[in-house]
Write an enzyme that holds these catalytic residues in place. Structure first.
Site, PDB file in Angstrom:
ATOM      1  N   LYS A  87     -15.827  -2.561   5.152  1.00 48.17           N
ATOM      2  CA  LYS A  87     -15.940  -3.053   3.920  1.00 48.17           C
ATOM      3  C   LYS A  87     -15.316  -4.792   4.062  1.00 48.17           C
ATOM      4  CE  LYS A  87     -11.239  -0.729   2.553  1.00 48.17           C
ATOM      5  NZ  LYS A  87     -11.142   0.045   2.232  1.00 48.17           N
ATOM      6  N   ASP A 141     -13.608   1.931   8.879  1.00 51.94           N
ATOM      7  CA  ASP A 141     -12.886   1.223   7.545  1.00 51.94           C
ATOM      8  C   ASP A 141     -13.418  -0.096   7.309  1.00 51.94           C
ATOM      9  OD1 ASP A 141     -11.494   1.700   4.752  1.00 51.94           O
ATOM     10  OD2 ASP A 141     -10.070   0.826   5.819  1.00 51.94           O
ATOM     11  N   GLY A 180       0.711  -1.154   0.054  1.00 45.09           N
ATOM     12  CA  GLY A 180       0.037   0.119   0.182  1.00 45.09           C
ATOM     13  C   GLY A 180       1.195   0.842   0.014  1.00 45.09           C
ATOM     14  N   ASN A 208     -11.614  -5.825   4.111  1.00 44.66           N
ATOM     15  CA  ASN A 208     -10.887  -6.116   4.963  1.00 44.66           C
ATOM     16  C   ASN A 208     -11.811  -6.489   6.269  1.00 44.66           C
ATOM     17  OD1 ASN A 208      -9.022  -3.394   4.338  1.00 44.66           O
ATOM     18  ND2 ASN A 208     -10.719  -2.114   5.932  1.00 44.66           N
TER      19      ASN A 208
END
Length: 157
Positions: free
Chosen positions: A153, A151, A37, A156
């Site tokens: 989603k 976060d 990332g 994840n």
């Protein structure tokens, strides 16, 4: 009653936080890069003594400072080292070297819910209830600790 017990455990670990040792990935074999990332990468590592596998998240210190995320990364470390719940990933160890902060997370083979859902296209009602219940219990645990997860989603989970 159980949530009170979890909260007490969290607070005890939160208060006992210590600085990370400057040992880097000494004592580990680096096997593969399993993700990357903007702040760094995640490597699959094996501890030499125990043979246990971990996902080592290497966060570039330079990027943390450059993007003014220092307080956020310290908070992430403190939270991940303090939580302990079956449906929430916690940190097993934290280290640092000259360039990186290293978060040692359990290696959970199987991938993300997003990838699995895309593969099967549609969950049965039984599967949806199963995954939904796990997410709900994890969020209930975090909210009980006065933590908000921002976060959420399938990538994840």
């Amino acid at each position: 009653m159980v949530l009170v017990m979890f909260r007490e455990s969290f607070l005890k670990k939160w208060e006992a936080m210590k600085p990370s040792p400057d040992t880097g990935l000494q004592g580990f074999d680096e096997l593969a890069t399993i993700g990357s990332g903007s702040f760094g990468r995640v490597k699959l590592v094996r501890e030499k003594n125990s043979g246990n596998y971990y996902a080592a998240k290497l966060v570039l210190k330079e990027m943390v400072v450059k993007t003014k995320q220092v307080p956020h990364i310290f908070n992430e470390k403190r939270v991940l080292m303090s939580i302990d719940f079956p449906y929430v990933v916690m940190m097993d160890f934290c280290r640092k070297d000259y360039d990186n902060l290293i978060f040692g997370l359990p290696f959970i083979n199987g991938g993300e819910l997003f990838t699995y859902h895309r593969k099967v296209r549609k969950f049965s009602e039984k599967q949806a209830r199963f995954y939904g219940a796990q997410v709900l219990l994890g969020l209930e645990y975090l909210h009980n600790l006065q933590l908000l997860y921002r976060d959420l989603k399938p990538e994840n989970i």
